[in-house]
Design a protein around this motif. Structure first.
Motif, PDB file in Angstrom:
ATOM      1  N   ASP A 395       0.832  -1.189   0.000  1.00  0.00           N
ATOM      2  CA  ASP A 395       0.000   0.000   0.000  1.00  0.00           C
ATOM      3  C   ASP A 395       0.873   1.249   0.000  1.00  0.00           C
ATOM      4  OD1 ASP A 395      -3.073   0.661   0.618  1.00  0.00           O
ATOM      5  OD2 ASP A 395      -1.771   2.206   1.429  1.00  0.00           O
ATOM      6  N   GLN A 397       0.544   3.914   1.427  1.00  0.00           N
ATOM      7  CA  GLN A 397       0.723   4.543   2.741  1.00  0.00           C
ATOM      8  C   GLN A 397       1.991   4.052   3.425  1.00  0.00           C
ATOM      9  OE1 GLN A 397      -0.733   7.082   3.734  1.00  0.00           O
ATOM     10  NE2 GLN A 397      -2.322   7.105   2.180  1.00  0.00           N
ATOM     11  N   MET A 401       5.227   6.202   4.831  1.00  0.00           N
ATOM     12  CA  MET A 401       5.807   6.105   6.175  1.00  0.00           C
ATOM     13  C   MET A 401       7.324   6.003   6.131  1.00  0.00           C
ATOM     14  SD  MET A 401       3.540   3.285   8.108  1.00  0.00           S
ATOM     15  CE  MET A 401       1.772   3.298   8.035  1.00  0.00           C
ATOM     16  N   TYR A 404       9.857   8.560   7.610  1.00  0.00           N
ATOM     17  CA  TYR A 404       9.726   8.725   9.060  1.00  0.00           C
ATOM     18  C   TYR A 404      10.262   7.504   9.793  1.00  0.00           C
ATOM     19  CZ  TYR A 404       6.545  12.035   6.977  1.00  0.00           C
ATOM     20  OH  TYR A 404       6.013  13.005   6.191  1.00  0.00           O
ATOM     21  N   ILE A 408      13.431   7.297  12.445  1.00  0.00           N
ATOM     22  CA  ILE A 408      13.392   6.745  13.804  1.00  0.00           C
ATOM     23  C   ILE A 408      14.492   5.711  13.973  1.00  0.00           C
ATOM     24  CG2 ILE A 408      12.021   5.336  15.394  1.00  0.00           C
ATOM     25  CD1 ILE A 408       9.572   6.784  14.467  1.00  0.00           C
TER      26      ILE A 408
ATOM     27  N   VAL B 192      11.564  11.541  17.408  1.00  0.00           N
ATOM     28  CA  VAL B 192      10.781  10.308  17.311  1.00  0.00           C
ATOM     29  C   VAL B 192       9.293  10.621  17.306  1.00  0.00           C
ATOM     30  CG1 VAL B 192      10.240   8.126  18.444  1.00  0.00           C
ATOM     31  CG2 VAL B 192      12.590   8.920  18.373  1.00  0.00           C
ATOM     32  N   ILE B 194       7.732  13.426  16.440  1.00  0.00           N
ATOM     33  CA  ILE B 194       7.323  14.078  15.186  1.00  0.00           C
ATOM     34  C   ILE B 194       7.132  13.016  14.105  1.00  0.00           C
ATOM     35  CG2 ILE B 194       8.118  15.528  13.281  1.00  0.00           C
ATOM     36  CD1 ILE B 194       9.404  17.370  15.268  1.00  0.00           C
ATOM     37  N   MET B 195       8.108  12.109  14.000  1.00  0.00           N
ATOM     38  CA  MET B 195       8.031  11.082  12.966  1.00  0.00           C
ATOM     39  C   MET B 195       6.833  10.160  13.211  1.00  0.00           C
ATOM     40  SD  MET B 195      10.452  12.038  11.145  1.00  0.00           S
ATOM     41  CE  MET B 195      11.419  13.485  11.525  1.00  0.00           C
ATOM     42  N   LEU B 196       6.580   9.835  14.498  1.00  0.00           N
ATOM     43  CA  LEU B 196       5.446   8.960  14.816  1.00  0.00           C
ATOM     44  C   LEU B 196       4.113   9.619  14.456  1.00  0.00           C
ATOM     45  CD1 LEU B 196       6.504   7.315  18.199  1.00  0.00           C
ATOM     46  CD2 LEU B 196       6.206   6.190  15.999  1.00  0.00           C
ATOM     47  N   TYR B 198       3.493  11.423  11.838  1.00  0.00           N
ATOM     48  CA  TYR B 198       3.227  11.204  10.420  1.00  0.00           C
ATOM     49  C   TYR B 198       2.963   9.737  10.131  1.00  0.00           C
ATOM     50  CZ  TYR B 198       4.151  16.017   9.459  1.00  0.00           C
ATOM     51  OH  TYR B 198       4.045  17.377   9.425  1.00  0.00           O
ATOM     52  N   ILE B 199       3.663   8.849  10.846  1.00  0.00           N
ATOM     53  CA  ILE B 199       3.402   7.423  10.656  1.00  0.00           C
ATOM     54  C   ILE B 199       1.955   7.111  11.060  1.00  0.00           C
ATOM     55  CG2 ILE B 199       4.017   5.108  11.441  1.00  0.00           C
ATOM     56  CD1 ILE B 199       6.899   6.019  11.632  1.00  0.00           C
ATOM     57  N   SER B 202      -0.454   8.040   8.256  1.00  0.00           N
ATOM     58  CA  SER B 202      -0.420   7.056   7.178  1.00  0.00           C
ATOM     59  C   SER B 202      -1.109   5.762   7.598  1.00  0.00           C
ATOM     60  CB  SER B 202       1.025   6.754   6.774  1.00  0.00           C
ATOM     61  OG  SER B 202       1.562   7.837   6.076  1.00  0.00           O
ATOM     62  N   LEU B 203      -0.855   5.366   8.853  1.00  0.00           N
ATOM     63  CA  LEU B 203      -1.437   4.126   9.352  1.00  0.00           C
ATOM     64  C   LEU B 203      -2.959   4.193   9.353  1.00  0.00           C
ATOM     65  CD1 LEU B 203      -0.495   1.428  10.569  1.00  0.00           C
ATOM     66  CD2 LEU B 203      -0.754   2.452  12.818  1.00  0.00           C
ATOM     67  N   LEU B 205      -4.857   6.169   7.601  1.00  0.00           N
ATOM     68  CA  LEU B 205      -5.355   6.231   6.223  1.00  0.00           C
ATOM     69  C   LEU B 205      -5.400   4.832   5.608  1.00  0.00           C
ATOM     70  CD1 LEU B 205      -3.627   9.421   4.800  1.00  0.00           C
ATOM     71  CD2 LEU B 205      -6.078   8.985   4.939  1.00  0.00           C
ATOM     72  N   TYR B 206      -4.365   4.034   5.919  1.00  0.00           N
ATOM     73  CA  TYR B 206      -4.341   2.668   5.411  1.00  0.00           C
ATOM     74  C   TYR B 206      -5.500   1.859   6.004  1.00  0.00           C
ATOM     75  CZ  TYR B 206      -2.955  -2.197   4.951  1.00  0.00           C
ATOM     76  OH  TYR B 206      -2.953  -3.525   4.687  1.00  0.00           O
ATOM     77  N   LYS B 209      -8.818   2.561   4.593  1.00  0.00           N
ATOM     78  CA  LYS B 209      -9.058   2.037   3.255  1.00  0.00           C
ATOM     79  C   LYS B 209      -9.363   0.544   3.316  1.00  0.00           C
ATOM     80  CE  LYS B 209      -5.488   3.678   1.019  1.00  0.00           C
ATOM     81  NZ  LYS B 209      -4.434   3.785  -0.001  1.00  0.00           N
TER      82      LYS B 209
END
Lengths: 431, 402
Positions: A395, A397, A401, A404, A408, B192, B194-196, B198-199, B202-203, B205-206, B209
């Motif tokens: 996917d 998405q 990811m 990011y 990490i 960490v 900040i990055m989480l 955005y993850i 995305s998660l 949104l997945y 769907k």
């Protein structure tokens, strides 16, 4: 940003602790993934890469790769390299650079072939992949260079997003009013400097926590540009929004070089901002690591007290660096409205400033590393939008990811050691 | 910042009640700076409103012929905007329906998740950790709460409790990752989290769907929450205020107790003040980082519960709005104290409720609220600046921070 690792008391203990198993373990897991996914569950189709396009100096035939066979080869290579990495770590306590780099390259290419082999269309133009990636990569490079300039001197720059957004807005506004894209470009740099000035003034003069200032400046710029967008850019004169019709920067192809397949359209058929990016990456790298200026900056970022002792004005150096970073990021913001898209829209940077931060960290605070990371993230981002239409085995998405997740892994020491300048984020108070 | 905060505030004497401490905080010298910061930010916001107002622009064209016209245009532009903001956030006698008149309840609705997420930031902040990741923790909390909220069918009360618990666990997992990495590898929690964030987007949104998608909808949105899984409305169907507010107030009391009265809270504050000293004193700093991020994440997860089980009732990718980022400013405005966070969240809730009415009634974009909010925090974070504007002498205790 100071890394609060457990400080080992003696040098002897240091030598014992240096054997880190994180990378071999990571390689092992990825190799297992490659064996199962690329080789055993690999798609039967071909992955076709279109390399040449019309007008290139010479034509290269399309490259058709049988995905399953290729997957087996990549998986085997990954397993061999993982074993090699394990052996090296066991015997020598370190892993050769080429092992890590070959592994990464093999895995990324294997992943690419697996994804494309599994899609319904099964062919992809490399030119489209890379030129599309440049739309994301260019602002990322400018953003991460801004970060490099700030953080190398010891000021954390979380406000990259705000600097990009301010640049994008101002470029559009000024370019629309003056009908001159270069005026817009200049104004964008000024806007970036203004945002940077706030960052510098609050974090250096008033010694406010740099992360707080960065976070707040992002909100401030987002609100301000959003407000002015509604109030100014939506004003209609004779039915047209005259303040959001920026004159665009033209594409300036370089003769001959632009005809090279793939590389030509990607690197040598750009606007002036694109060339500026290439020059800046080299210039910032050279400046930081080969000049007296750079040595001073790095001294201020690593050990401000020592720098102060030898007569470097720490806070002045930081102030100037943060302003320079703002100008760079502002130009990167101008790319959005003067090259990529033809008008400003609210919050159009969409978090790219934070990916730029990720690229900066993944590139280990090095301009060239950051630019390569930005390219990787740009390709991943573009691949995501290309594949969002076709049914893919992975996917989109998860591709989104990727930057990011990699960051990490990088900051927690799984992918090499990404270490910030020692005094990054620490205010310097003389005395 | 965090270090100086914690050092400056001695543990209040045990005999003092909670109420008197709140009053002292509001009446204290720091509160004056806070109020002035709000005033200055509003003035700058007013200047922005005036400068961009077309009537002011017209009147300023003949400024020298009739300067009064310009000033009256400025006055009407600013007073209309802020008037609408105030009425929208409190009481609006001009609204058509009586429900619409009582904007104060909208304020409380908006404030509820802000209180919880603000507490998450506050608690981590006092431990010396900067939790930028409330946004991601809210999303994860809402996702977990949603998954059991519309995926399971349980009896009343039990279902709601399961939903609340799931949301807290979801947020705790996301916060815990950052705490764990900080403790074990030294990875900076700001990066960490900040990055989480955005993850997490995305998660979700997945998942929207695939697994969590409403089969009857073409949009990436989840099914509605089960009737047993939603937080009851406090004032009947006419207002959106829900029981999440009660959870939020309980959380304020809980965090306040945790920080000021419990052993764990003492450890947290010690670690926040000086991690090396805390380690020397025998405290497990790494365990402190992990547990505080678990609790902080759980609080943000509860904010996610308030959103999905209270306000929105179904999951989409915008479930967290800008709450996670507003929470940071709320915690700063509240000076990293639980009750301070509570009042700051009420103020920002009022801005949000009023901003909507300002956009509709005075044609001033709600973005001005973001401008005012961020200016408030900038001014509060830099007390010397506000002092130099108003020529206030530095409080004696402030000397310790230099």
């Amino acid at each position: 940003m100071s890394v609060t690792a457990n400080i080992t008391p003696s040098r002897a203990a240091d030598r014992v602790a240096v054997r880190s198993w994180k990378l071999p373990v990571l390689f092992g897991v990825l190799a297992l993934f490659a064996v199962i996914v690329f080789a055993v569950l690999g798609p039967d189709g071909d992955a076709t890469f279109r390399i040449s396009q019309e007008g290139d100096a010479w034509q290269v035939p399309d490259l058709a790769v049988p995905a399953k066979v290729f997957g087996v080869v990549v998986a085997a290579l990954c397993v061999l390299l993982a074993v090699r990495a394990y052996r090296q770590m066991k015997n020598e306590g370190r892993i050769d650079k080429w092992v890590a780099m070959t592994f990464t390259a093999a895995f990324v290419i294997g992943l690419l072939v697996w994804i494309i082999g599994g899609t319904k269309t099964q062919n992809i133009t490399l030119v489209g992949l890379f030129t599309g990636a440049m739309l994301i990569t260019t602002p990322l490079v400018f953003g991460s260079l801004s970060g490099v300039l700030c953080e190398r001197s010891g000021v954390v720059n979380i406000a990259i997003e705000g600097q990009l957004l301010a640049g994008a807005f101002t470029a559009s506004l000024v370019s629309s009013i003056t009908h001159n894209a270069y005026a817009g470009l200049f104004a964008a740099a000024v806007a970036g400097v203004l945002v940077s000035f706030l960052l510098a003034a609050f974090s250096i003069k008033y010694v406010v926590n740099q992360i707080i200032v960065g976070v707040v400046l992002n909100v401030l710029v987002s609100g301000l540009t959003g407000f002015l967008f509604e109030k100014i850019m939506k004003i209609k004169v004779d039915g047209a929004t005259i303040y959001n019709q920026p004159a665009q920067l033209p594409e300036v192809p370089i003769p001959f070089l632009s005809q090279i397949p793939v590389i030509g359209p990607t690197l040598f058929r750009q606007s002036i901002i694109g060339y500026l990016m290439l020059v800046l990456v080299a210039a910032v790298w050279f400046g930081l690591f080969r000049t007296r200026w750079g040595l001073r900056i790095r001294a201020v970022g690593e050990h401000p007290k020592a720098a102060d002792t030898v007569g470097i004005n720490v806070n002045r150096t930081r102030f100037l660096n943060v302003l320079a970073g703002g100008a760079v990021a502002g130009v990167g913001g101008a790319y959005f409205t003067l090259v990529a898209v033809s008008s400003f829209s609210k919050d159009m940077t969409g978090g790219l400033g934070f990916i730029a931060l990720a690229a900066l960290i993944f590139g280990r605070w090095n301009p060239i590393g950051a630019a390569l990371a930005a390219l990787l993230f740009g390709v991943a981002g573009n691949l995501q939008s290309i594949l969002s239409l076709a049914g893919t085995p992975i996917d989109g998405q998860f591709l989104a990811m990727l930057p990011y997740a990699l960051t990490i892994l990088a900051v927690s020491g799984f992918v090499g050691k990404s270490r910030a300048p020692a005094a990054d984020g620490e205010p310097y108070i003389k005395g | 910042m965090s270090e100086t905060q914690a050092v400056k505030e001695p543990v209040p004497p045990a005999k003092e009640g909670q109420g008197s401490q709140v009053i002292r905080e509001i009446m204290g010298g720091n509160a004056l700076i806070s109020v002035l910061a709000v005033v200055v930010a509003l003035v700058i916001g007013g200047i922005l409103i005036a400068v961009t107002d077309p009537r002011v622009a017209t009147a300023s064209g003949y400024f020298f012929a009739d300067p009064g016209a310009t000033f009256s245009a400025i006055w009407s532009a600013v007073s209309e905007a802020y008037g609408a903001l105030w009425r929208g956030a409190t009481y609006d006698p001009t609204a058509r329906t009586w429900q619409g008149q009582l904007g104060i309840f909208e304020t409380l609705t908006f404030a509820t998740p802000l209180i919880l997420a603000g507490l998450a930031v506050t608690l981590a902040f006092r431990t010396g950790l900067f939790n930028i990741g409330a946004q991601g923790q809210i999303i994860l909390g809402a996702t977990f709460a949603g998954a059991v909220g519309f995926g399971m069918h349980l009896p009343p009360v039990i279902h709601l409790l399961v939903v609340i618990l799931a949301g807290a666990i979801g947020g705790a997992i996301w916060g815990g990752i950052a705490g764990f990495l900080k403790a074990r590898t030294g990875a900076h929690e700001v990066i960490v989290t900040i990055m989480l964030n955005y993850i997490a987007i995305s998660l979700v949104l997945y998942l929207l769907k695939n697994q969590l998608k409403d089969p009857n909808s073409t949009n990436p949105i989840s099914p509605q929450m089960d009737d047993n899984a939603v937080l009851p409305l406090l004032l009947g169907p006419n207002f959106r205020v829900h029981a999440g507010l009660i959870i939020a107030v309980l959380a304020v009391i809980g965090v306040s107790w945790l920080l000021n009265r419990s052993t764990l809270g003492f450890e947290y504050r010690a670690i926040g003040a000086n991690p090396k000293a805390a380690r020397t004193a025998g405290m497990l700093v790494s365990r402190g980082y992990i547990t505080v991020m678990l609790i902080s994440g759980a609080l943000a997860g509860l904010a996610g519960v308030a959103q999905i089980a209270g306000t929105e009732k179904s999951l989409d990718s915008e479930i967290a709005g800008s709450i996670g980022f507003d929470a940071i400013t709320v915690a700063l405005l509240g000076r990293s104290k639980p009750w301070g966070t509570f009042f700051a969240a009420l103020l920002f809730g009022a801005f949000k409720a009023g901003g909507t009415s300002m956009a509709v009634n005075a044609d001033v974009s709600i973005d001005i609220v973001a401008v005012v909010q961020s200016l408030i925090v900038l001014f509060i974070a830099a007390p010397p600046l506000i002092r130099s504007i108003f020529r206030i002498k530095a409080a004696r205790r402030e000397g310790a921070s230099a």
